[in-house]
Design an enzyme around this catalytic site. Structure first.
Site, PDB file in Angstrom:
ATOM      1  N   ASP A  52     111.266  52.813 -28.930  1.00 56.26           N
ATOM      2  CA  ASP A  52     109.988  52.443 -28.311  1.00 56.26           C
ATOM      3  C   ASP A  52     109.627  53.432 -27.204  1.00 56.26           C
ATOM      4  OD1 ASP A  52     108.073  49.849 -27.814  1.00 56.26           O
ATOM      5  OD2 ASP A  52     108.526  50.907 -25.951  1.00 56.26           O
ATOM      6  N   TYR A  57     104.781  57.174 -20.816  1.00 56.85           N
ATOM      7  CA  TYR A  57     106.155  57.429 -20.360  1.00 56.85           C
ATOM      8  C   TYR A  57     106.435  58.932 -20.218  1.00 56.85           C
ATOM      9  CZ  TYR A  57     107.023  52.616 -22.083  1.00 56.85           C
ATOM     10  OH  TYR A  57     106.975  51.273 -22.357  1.00 56.85           O
ATOM     11  N   LYS A  82     102.538  53.864 -27.612  1.00 56.76           N
ATOM     12  CA  LYS A  82     101.443  53.062 -27.049  1.00 56.76           C
ATOM     13  C   LYS A  82     100.418  53.990 -26.421  1.00 56.76           C
ATOM     14  CE  LYS A  82     105.180  50.082 -25.482  1.00 56.76           C
ATOM     15  NZ  LYS A  82     106.201  51.086 -25.124  1.00 56.76           N
ATOM     16  N   HIS A 115      98.414  49.572 -24.961  1.00 57.37           N
ATOM     17  CA  HIS A 115      99.414  49.327 -23.918  1.00 57.37           C
ATOM     18  C   HIS A 115      99.056  48.140 -23.003  1.00 57.37           C
ATOM     19  CE1 HIS A 115     102.749  51.808 -21.765  1.00 57.37           C
ATOM     20  NE2 HIS A 115     102.923  50.522 -21.543  1.00 57.37           N
TER      21      HIS A 115
END
Ligand code: A2P
Length: 280
Positions: A52, A57, A82, A115
């Site tokens: 994931d 990120y 996401k 997200h």
């Protein structure tokens, strides 16, 4: 790899679009590219097949490098990414996903998530229609959402045609989210739990958790992950530590009793991040 070294794989859950999802995944926040490359690489060796990540990120390049280096067939690894706020509205998700795929070095993701709903911007319904087109185009095999509250899911149901395959929410024995889970169960949406270990904090020292861990000869982390699995949730714990990474996948050879599940359920403190007020 000889037979003795074959890794332990998690069983799979069926999604509402007919595809399937490994029942435990690896969370990658807050790893940077270099850390993600090494942790995801080790995780794939240990048997993780569900990774994931998220555009936000900033580690998709590292994740992609580890996927490529693993030599595993593409269809044996389930990759989620996401897209967050900058990719909502006006088909911005099309270019957003293209850029994520480029960083990941992939032709498609297995699961694309919105997200956050960001309800004050009121773009999530429009963005979901773009997600439906990305799925139809084969760029995202499954589509879902993250941090959506039941009211946001209800609006998608009323105004669009595809039911999200998953809703990924902050969820642990301390943050039970009964209202979310009830909605998911009634509508065939798989619950994916982020921060499933309570971010490695007080939950893992809770006397209820540690007592059950001692009774079963397991670690507190394993007991909490087992609670997610027996609740029907898909936890995505993050660990950079090789031993904990291994432990977090070794959760398929024991069970919590009905009594132990009910003690774990009694730990719910409510709360958790409120997506009407927060998000990016
Ligand atoms: P580390 O990376 O050093 O293992 P969550 O997934 O709920 O956000 O929790 C992640 C945090 O929990 C990280 O700080 C991680 O630290 C720690 N952690 C992950 N797995 C375990 C485990 N099995 N036992 C204890 N702490 C863990």
């Amino acid at each position: 790899m000889n037979e003795q070294q074959l890794p332990n794989l998690a069983p799979e859950l069926t999604l509402n679009d007919g595809r399937s999802l490994p029942a435990v995944g690896l969370g990658t926040w807050p790893l940077n590219d270099a850390e993600a490359e090494s942790v995801v690489g080790l995780a794939l060796e240990l048997g993780y097949r569900h990774i994931d990540t998220a555009m936000r990120y900033e580690n998709e390049v590292g994740v992609g490098r580890a996927l490529a280096a693993s030599g595993l067939p593409r269809d044996e690894i389930f990759v989620t990414t996401k897209l967050d706020g900058p990719f909502q509205g006006n088909d911005r998700a099309v270019a957003g996903l293209e850029e994520s795929l480029e960083r990941l070095g992939l032709e498609h993701v297995d699961l694309l998530l919105m997200h956050w709903p960001l309800p004050s911007r009121d773009l999530y319904v429009d963005t979901w229609r773009t997600f439906e087109r990305l799925q139809a185009a084969g760029k995202a095999l499954s589509i879902g959402v993250s941090n959506f509250k039941p009211a946001h899911l209800q609006r998608l149901a009323a105004e669009t045609s595809v039911v999200p395959a998953v809703n990924q929410v902050q969820l642990s024995p301390y943050v039970g989210r009964a209202d979310h889970v009830a909605y998911h169960q009634a509508h065939g949406i798989v619950t994916v739990s982020y921060s499933p270990l309570g971010k490695g904090g007080a939950l893992l020292e809770d006397p209820v958790v540690t007592r059950i861990a001692v009774a079963l000869g397991k670690t507190p982390g394993q007991v909490v992950l087992r609670w997610h699995l027996q609740s029907g949730y898909v936890p995505i714990p993050k660990s950079s530590n090789p031993e904990r990474l291994r432990q977090n996948l070794e959760v398929f050879d024991f069970e919590l009793s009905a009594q132990q599940m009910s003690e774990m359920n009694s730990l719910d403190q409510g709360g958790g991040v409120d997506a009407d007020l927060k998000g990016h």
